[in-house]
Design a protein around this motif. Structure first.
Motif, mmCIF file in Angstrom:
data_model
loop_
_atom_site.group_PDB
_atom_site.id
_atom_site.type_symbol
_atom_site.label_atom_id
_atom_site.label_comp_id
_atom_site.label_asym_id
_atom_site.label_seq_id
_atom_site.Cartn_x
_atom_site.Cartn_y
_atom_site.Cartn_z
ATOM 1 N N SER A 160 0.864 -1.172 0.000
ATOM 2 C CA SER A 160 0.000 0.000 0.000
ATOM 3 C C SER A 160 0.900 1.221 0.000
ATOM 4 O O SER A 160 1.874 1.267 0.753
ATOM 5 C CB SER A 160 -0.880 -0.026 1.252
ATOM 6 O OG SER A 160 -1.355 1.272 1.543
ATOM 7 N N VAL A 161 0.621 2.183 -0.857
ATOM 8 C CA VAL A 161 1.464 3.376 -0.904
ATOM 9 C C VAL A 161 0.627 4.616 -0.613
ATOM 10 O O VAL A 161 -0.539 4.700 -1.011
ATOM 11 C CB VAL A 161 2.190 3.520 -2.267
ATOM 12 C CG1 VAL A 161 3.417 2.628 -2.310
ATOM 13 C CG2 VAL A 161 1.261 3.199 -3.418
ATOM 14 N N LEU A 162 1.250 5.562 0.095
ATOM 15 C CA LEU A 162 0.506 6.728 0.586
ATOM 16 C C LEU A 162 -0.158 7.526 -0.531
ATOM 17 O O LEU A 162 -1.274 8.002 -0.376
ATOM 18 C CB LEU A 162 1.453 7.651 1.371
ATOM 19 C CG LEU A 162 1.856 7.166 2.766
ATOM 20 C CD1 LEU A 162 2.779 8.186 3.406
ATOM 21 C CD2 LEU A 162 0.624 6.947 3.633
ATOM 22 N N VAL A 165 -3.312 6.005 -1.335
ATOM 23 C CA VAL A 165 -4.270 6.217 -0.241
ATOM 24 C C VAL A 165 -4.878 7.616 -0.351
ATOM 25 O O VAL A 165 -6.080 7.802 -0.209
ATOM 26 C CB VAL A 165 -3.565 6.033 1.126
ATOM 27 C CG1 VAL A 165 -4.495 6.431 2.271
ATOM 28 C CG2 VAL A 165 -3.112 4.590 1.302
ATOM 29 N N VAL B 142 9.881 5.190 -0.480
ATOM 30 C CA VAL B 142 9.009 4.764 -1.582
ATOM 31 C C VAL B 142 7.535 4.850 -1.187
ATOM 32 O O VAL B 142 6.675 4.286 -1.843
ATOM 33 C CB VAL B 142 9.362 3.349 -2.096
ATOM 34 C CG1 VAL B 142 10.635 3.392 -2.916
ATOM 35 C CG2 VAL B 142 9.497 2.352 -0.962
ATOM 36 N N LEU B 143 7.282 5.574 -0.068
ATOM 37 C CA LEU B 143 5.919 5.924 0.344
ATOM 38 C C LEU B 143 5.064 4.736 0.753
ATOM 39 O O LEU B 143 3.838 4.775 0.611
ATOM 40 C CB LEU B 143 5.224 6.729 -0.773
ATOM 41 C CG LEU B 143 5.774 8.136 -0.994
ATOM 42 C CD1 LEU B 143 5.318 8.705 -2.343
ATOM 43 C CD2 LEU B 143 5.342 9.072 0.131
ATOM 44 N N SER B 144 5.702 3.675 1.278
ATOM 45 C CA SER B 144 4.918 2.556 1.784
ATOM 46 C C SER B 144 4.098 3.004 2.996
ATOM 47 O O SER B 144 4.628 3.592 3.938
ATOM 48 C CB SER B 144 5.849 1.408 2.200
ATOM 49 O OG SER B 144 5.180 0.537 3.096
ATOM 50 N N THR B 145 2.808 2.735 2.969
ATOM 51 C CA THR B 145 1.926 3.163 4.061
ATOM 52 C C THR B 145 2.370 2.544 5.391
ATOM 53 O O THR B 145 2.489 3.238 6.403
ATOM 54 C CB THR B 145 0.478 2.735 3.759
ATOM 55 O OG1 THR B 145 0.128 3.222 2.465
ATOM 56 C CG2 THR B 145 -0.490 3.296 4.786
ATOM 57 N N GLY B 146 2.629 1.230 5.381
ATOM 58 C CA GLY B 146 3.025 0.542 6.606
ATOM 59 C C GLY B 146 4.331 1.083 7.164
ATOM 60 O O GLY B 146 4.495 1.192 8.381
ATOM 61 N N TRP B 148 5.463 4.138 6.925
ATOM 62 C CA TRP B 148 5.226 5.436 7.557
ATOM 63 C C TRP B 148 4.547 5.261 8.912
ATOM 64 O O TRP B 148 4.854 5.960 9.865
ATOM 65 C CB TRP B 148 4.415 6.356 6.638
ATOM 66 C CG TRP B 148 5.305 7.051 5.648
ATOM 67 C CD1 TRP B 148 5.712 6.570 4.436
ATOM 68 C CD2 TRP B 148 5.947 8.326 5.800
ATOM 69 N NE1 TRP B 148 6.559 7.467 3.832
ATOM 70 C CE2 TRP B 148 6.713 8.557 4.631
ATOM 71 C CE3 TRP B 148 5.949 9.298 6.801
ATOM 72 C CZ2 TRP B 148 7.476 9.712 4.451
ATOM 73 C CZ3 TRP B 148 6.703 10.457 6.605
ATOM 74 C CH2 TRP B 148 7.461 10.663 5.450
#
Lengths: 395, 170
Positions: A160-162, A165, B142-146, B148
């Motif tokens: 999942s990438v921000l 989102v 690389v902007l991975s949600t987890g 962050w």
């Protein structure tokens, strides 16, 4: 094989591993020079008297972020080939919190403990050995401590990438982060100044050139704008369902010599049966694309195969023209256009319809002999520059 | 001899960011630190109890393909960190056998904290599938949600207990 340059494809595993040593060396050297081999300096982050961890870490994240997504925007990096950490939210929440606790206790994190021990620090050696023990502890307990494996596996585990989102392009999100970070750096320096008055911190980073952060922020912002300007409008890499076209309508258009129509014969064995007059043979992808790129914008391209199975335009086809699939393919053409109807209608209207259809039928059956001279070259070719110029390479 | 000054943090950040970017461009992944201990453990486990290793939730990932778990980019990268850290400290005049601590704690006390913190960090890094380098730094870039989420929790955890362990630093 992708068309992008990065990530590199290596001929040998040995050479790839060699790059690991080199980049690891630079990583370790830079961490040392930033002061990250010193547990006291690192711990200063958590007492607000030395924000070096925050400054170095976020500057590095932003430089790499703008680099990766900027190069991806201009088509040099294939993001799908990069390893992006999957998201396991519960494990990352608990693990992150615990790691923070361990960080402030030991004054080191796993990476910096390596630098610390390499600098000869005993606390670094102890912390690194203890990290080993901690990893072993988790490994041994994960399978039998109730709930631990559940916590470890819980969550989607997907990438999942921000920016997805938030629903904005990655490079735009990166720009927002850059602006936010520069503001946060200014704030961090104010906080540092306040807390440094209270305590005597260790080996402070010399407060040289405070404007450096603005230069870095400005440089990154320029890089983002450059990437945005250079990013090519990517063709929609998605197959498109084509609307269908009745054979009789196509026949009508051919008779009227409609200049905006181009016909593509996609059968793999075009010799098996005579095709539609004026159709361009394109038995493979390459021929089809060559023909399509020659078509003026806004041409209506009618495609047909043997029996009308081909109804989806592949992603590789240009999107500057409209596509129609001939209903029933060549079979539909033969039964509806080339085969004369029995005049068994009762009303005048029906009879006229049949008559007209049979005229069309006669036109094509008769014309079939001289088809090449009558209907070819395909009408679209005569159109030249006639269609209005609507789209020229946008920004 | 007086040690060299540390670099300007923003300059160090730019250099670090370029190294991280290079890792993504060259190898297709970021930088890490815990791959080495995890994979070394997989080698040990494979030698002593191969079946247990193959079924373990953590180690099975490293032995599944039958290759040597240590023949890995992230493992040689950590060896590079070791060399880089050593030469960095040596060339800056900071190479010294000593314990970093505040004035109000004994060496023994400081090393106990380092050990306790290390065990917690190892456990946490295994649970979260990465540490400050592999998750926060690389995944963050690389902007991975987890990643962050992980990064914010690291700071939350650090600030939450900082006051309790201040004795060893101030």
């Amino acid at each position: 094989m992708s068309e992008t340059l990065f990530p590199l494809a290596f001929a040998s595993d040995e050479f790839r591993l060699l790059t690991g040593i080199v980049l690891g060396f630079l990583f370790g050297f830079t961490l040392e020079r930033a002061g990250f081999g010193n547990a006291r300096k690192l711990a200063g982050q958590f007492y607000l008297e030395d924000m070096t961890v925050f400054k170095v870490m976020f500057t590095a994240i932003l430089v790499a972020m703008v680099g990766v997504y900027g190069l991806a925007a201009v088509g040099l990096v294939d993001i799908s080939m990069l390893w992006i950490n999957p998201t396991f939210t519960p494990a990352q929440v608990v693990g992150g919190f615990l790691l923070g606790v361990g960080f402030v206790m030991s004054g080191l994190c796993p990476g910096t403990s390596v630098v610390s021990l390499a600098s000869g620090r005993i606390d670094g050696w102890v912390a690194f050995a203890a990290i080993f023990v901690g990893i072993a502890l988790f490994t041994f307990t994960v399978d039998w401590v109730p709930g631990l494996n559940t916590l470890y596996q819980m969550g989607s585990g997907e990438v999942s990438v921000l920016h997805e989102v938030f629903g904005i392009p990655a490079i735009v999100l990166a720009l927002i982060f850059v602006v936010g970070a520069v503001a946060a750096f200014v704030g961090a320096e104010k906080v540092e100044a306040i807390f440094q008055e209270k305590r005597q911190p260790v080996e402070l980073t010399p407060p040289s050139r405070p404007r450096f952060k603005f230069a870095v922020g400005g440089g990154l912002a320029v890089a983002v704008l450059l990437a945005l300007a250079l990013s090519a409008p990517r063709p929609q890499a998605r197959p498109v369902q084509m609307a269908s076209l009745a054979p009789l309508s196509l026949a009508q258009a051919i008779i009227e010599r409609d200049p905006s129509i181009m016909i593509l014969d996609l059968r793999t064995d075009p010799a098996s049966e005579r095709g539609i007059p004026g159709a361009i043979p394109a038995s493979d992808e390459e021929e089809a694309i060559a023909a399509l790129s020659a078509a003026p914008p806004n041409t209506t391209v009618v495609v047909y195969d043997a029996s009308g199975f081909f109804t989806v335009a592949p992603p590789s086809w240009p999107r500057t023209v409209d596509y129609r699939a001939l209903a029933g393919g060549l079979e539909g053409w033969v039964t509806q256009v080339l085969t004369p109807l029995e005049a068994n209608g009762t009303s005048l209207e029906e009879r006229n319809q049949v008559l007209r259809q049979n005229q069309i039928s006669a036109f094509f059956s008769g014309a079939a002999v001289q088809a090449t001279s009558v209907a070819a070259p395909p009408p679209a070719m005569q159109a030249g520059g006639a269609p209005k110029k609507k789209k020229s390479g946008g920004c | 001899m007086k040690a060299k000054d540390y670099w300007n943090p923003y300059l160090a950040g730019v250099v670090l960011g370029l190294v991280l970017l290079a890792a993504f461009l060259v190898a297709g992944n970021g930088l890490g630190a815990t791959a080495l201990p995890k994979r070394a453990l997989a080698v040990v486990g494979n030698g002593i109890a191969p079946e247990w290793t193959a079924s373990n939730a953590v180690l099975s990932n490293y032995v599944a393909d039958g290759a040597n778990p240590l023949r890995n980019w992230l493992v040689v990268e950590v060896i590079g960190v070791l060399l880089g850290g050593f030469l960095g400290a040596l060339s800056a005049g900071r190479l010294a056998k000593k314990v970093e601590k505040g004035p109000n704690i004994s060496v023994r006390g400081r090393l106990l904290y380092a050990a306790g913190g290390g065990v917690i960090m190892g456990f946490a890094a295994a649970l979260a599938r990465g540490c400050t380098s592999g998750q926060a730094l690389s995944g963050g870039a690389v902007l991975s949600t987890g990643s962050w989420i992980f990064m914010l929790m690291v700071f939350a955890g650090g600030y939450a207990v900082a006051h309790l362990v201040r004795r060893q630093w101030v």
